[in-house]
Design an enzyme around this catalytic site. Sequence first.
Site, PDB file in Angstrom:
ATOM      1  N   GLU A 103       2.035  21.319 -32.173  1.00  0.00           N
ATOM      2  CA  GLU A 103       1.589  20.232 -33.054  1.00  0.00           C
ATOM      3  C   GLU A 103       1.904  20.548 -34.522  1.00  0.00           C
ATOM      4  O   GLU A 103       2.281  19.659 -35.288  1.00  0.00           O
ATOM      5  CB  GLU A 103       0.092  19.963 -32.849  1.00  0.00           C
ATOM      6  CG  GLU A 103      -0.173  19.308 -31.489  1.00  0.00           C
ATOM      7  CD  GLU A 103      -1.640  19.016 -31.244  1.00  0.00           C
ATOM      8  OE1 GLU A 103      -2.440  19.963 -31.319  1.00  0.00           O
ATOM      9  OE2 GLU A 103      -1.980  17.843 -31.005  1.00  0.00           O
ATOM     10  N   GLU A 123      -2.591  21.710 -22.970  1.00  0.00           N
ATOM     11  CA  GLU A 123      -4.027  21.471 -23.089  1.00  0.00           C
ATOM     12  C   GLU A 123      -4.700  20.974 -21.805  1.00  0.00           C
ATOM     13  O   GLU A 123      -5.855  21.300 -21.540  1.00  0.00           O
ATOM     14  CB  GLU A 123      -4.318  20.479 -24.227  1.00  0.00           C
ATOM     15  CG  GLU A 123      -4.277  21.090 -25.616  1.00  0.00           C
ATOM     16  CD  GLU A 123      -2.875  21.182 -26.204  1.00  0.00           C
ATOM     17  OE1 GLU A 123      -1.880  21.019 -25.463  1.00  0.00           O
ATOM     18  OE2 GLU A 123      -2.764  21.425 -27.420  1.00  0.00           O
TER      19      GLU A 123
END
Length: 683
Positions: A103, A123
């Site tokens: 990210e 995730e």
Amino acid sequence: MNIAIERSGAIAIVQVDNPPVNALSREVRSGLIAAVQTLDADPSVQAVLLTCAGRTFIAGADVNEFGKPPQAPHLPEVIAAIEQAAKPWAAAIHGSALGGGLEVALACRFRVALANAQLGVPEVNLGLVPGAGGCVRLPRLVGARKAAEMVVKGSPIKAPAALDVGLVDAVFENDLQQNALTWLSAVVEQPLPAPVLQRSVAGAALSSEEWEQVAKALLPRDKRLQAPAMALECVKRACEAPVAEAQAFERETFLSLRGSAQARALRHVFFAERGATRPPEIKGVDTKEIQLAGVVGGGTMGAGIAMALRDAGINVVLMERDAESLQRGLDRISTTYQSSVKRGRISAETAEARIAGVRGVTDYTGLAEVDLVIEAVFEDLQVKRDVFAQLSAVCRLDAILATNTSYLDPAAIAHGVVAPERFIGLHFFSPAQIMKLLEIVPTAQTSMQTLATSFALAAKLRKIPVRAGICDGFIGNRILRVLRAQAERVLLAGATPSQVDAAMRAYGMPMGPFEAQDLGGLDIAAFQRKAAKERGEEVFAPVAEQLCEMGRLGQKTNGGWYDYEPGERKAIESAVVADVIAKVSADVAKQAWTEQDIIDCLVLPMVNEAALILQEGIAQRSADVDLVEIHGYGFPRWRGGLLQDAVERGVGEVVERLRHFAAVGMTPEPCQKLLAVAETGTF
Ligand code: NAI
């Protein structure tokens, strides 16, 4: 300081140095924000290269912060700062850019990578979705489908594939920093691309039918898993809703999942697995290198163990009792490897090399040089003792001698072994080349070095090792016995096999206990019960015993707990079995069974048995029991394992329910350990 700034002409190099994996700790987060501010204020800086020291780019969030109250600055603030910086940032990726690490890279204007780097958002494996814009930015670079795949599956992709889909702008074979600097100096002279968030989604928009197809292809069969479906929804919003709305939805989803029972369970398993190969009791103990291993017995388990060893690069000497049995064992190994080639799992060359690394022998002298030998012959004490007498005579005195016994007492097998400190139980699960669990069973005489080497071997084989004490069935099969006995008790009290199986599937098991027995064969448990009876132990399997006597051994005999059409796997409710149950249970009170009652009556006695196992010191930690259930028996990972699930439910309630069933003779009374845990709340 975790963040250093250097200069190379007009390019500033920001280096993250937070060993071992440059995790996004609070210091790193605030350091990155400070770096943006410093460099934005410096007129001599034209662009910024973000690099990492050590073996990897930012590999994700800081696991030490998991489950704790988050501290500012939060990751979305860091990402916004980098993306909105006045100077364009480029991420230079080596090793892994995972989760928050990717990210951060997505916040940069450019991404370049070494060819062997990997990028991903794993995730979902922790019951989460990317929470700092990953779901929103990814489709703007790689398109809706690829973004959905990456976010929902959580599997990383390699740099060359990332280049193909547009996730990175350039890939270099070596010399990342120098190549990246040269590349960046050239591109900053060109018109800059917009920040990722301001771009439109790459590729064509998906129709609602196409989204449905994507969902069908990507979402796991178990619909109770929350994160994958939510991850897909986040990507869909990112493609269809205004950016701000998509970002808000992603963050809300992330925050709500972070506090969920599933995320707690998956975090628990993550830490349990992480700690499994180095339990505190073997810390600092020397281990021995295992380069050449012997396997005695080339049957189902021996062949599987040989393959597990080969897959880890260890050469194998396979010993069988005669030439014919040896050939069968070697054939089993080649056939399995060849079918892996057909399925595209390994290349033909790899298969050939793995097969070539197994040398077959029928004489014990062939085992004179091995560093370790694992015995997997028939489950018979005398046969095994004879094997170890021979091994004692020919193997090096420092070679580790291991037994794969399921139910025999390793101490009894070790009787007479020369240098018994090198003897240990290594209990693999079938198929041994696939199943992750390895129960490690030391005897009272096993040395710490033998124990530590066994854990190191497990790590090399990429198995999850769990130390177990000696008792009938060790940890896993002892709990399995309780499950099976309870399943029969419920039948006698009025439930049907298919009701029981459906309830356990509803709970999250891949198969119910009766389906599983039909698949594996009822004779295995019968053999174990016979041995237990011979030892004077009580066994409870009145229906199974009858079925075995009738020759109903499962799918292989076209009948077990269910009927089967020849060659078919579809279980058909059996009138014969219903008859047997009716006869055996003539004097048992019947009741109507709800799904939850069945689950409780099967699972809670397993919890009680696990507590007893802890009480007796057979397992060292409750997390070990959870690993055994997940990796040996298909217990749903999202429940965190048998005991984590009990904690999540509340052990007080578990005790209450057990007492309720105990009052009608369906379960034992809760044990001391369980009562104690009900008070403290943790195992
Ligand atoms: P199997 O019957 O498939 O294989 C046993 C092999 O040992 C045969 O190929 C036989 O020829 C060979 N053998 C017998 N005596 C020998 C001797 N004196 N020297 C050399 N080879 C000899 O049995 P399986 O299922 O592979 O089980 C082996 C061991 O693994 C048993 O102790 C069993 O309890 C244990 N085990 C089995 C599991 C399973 O799911 N089948 C799971 C975990 C452990």
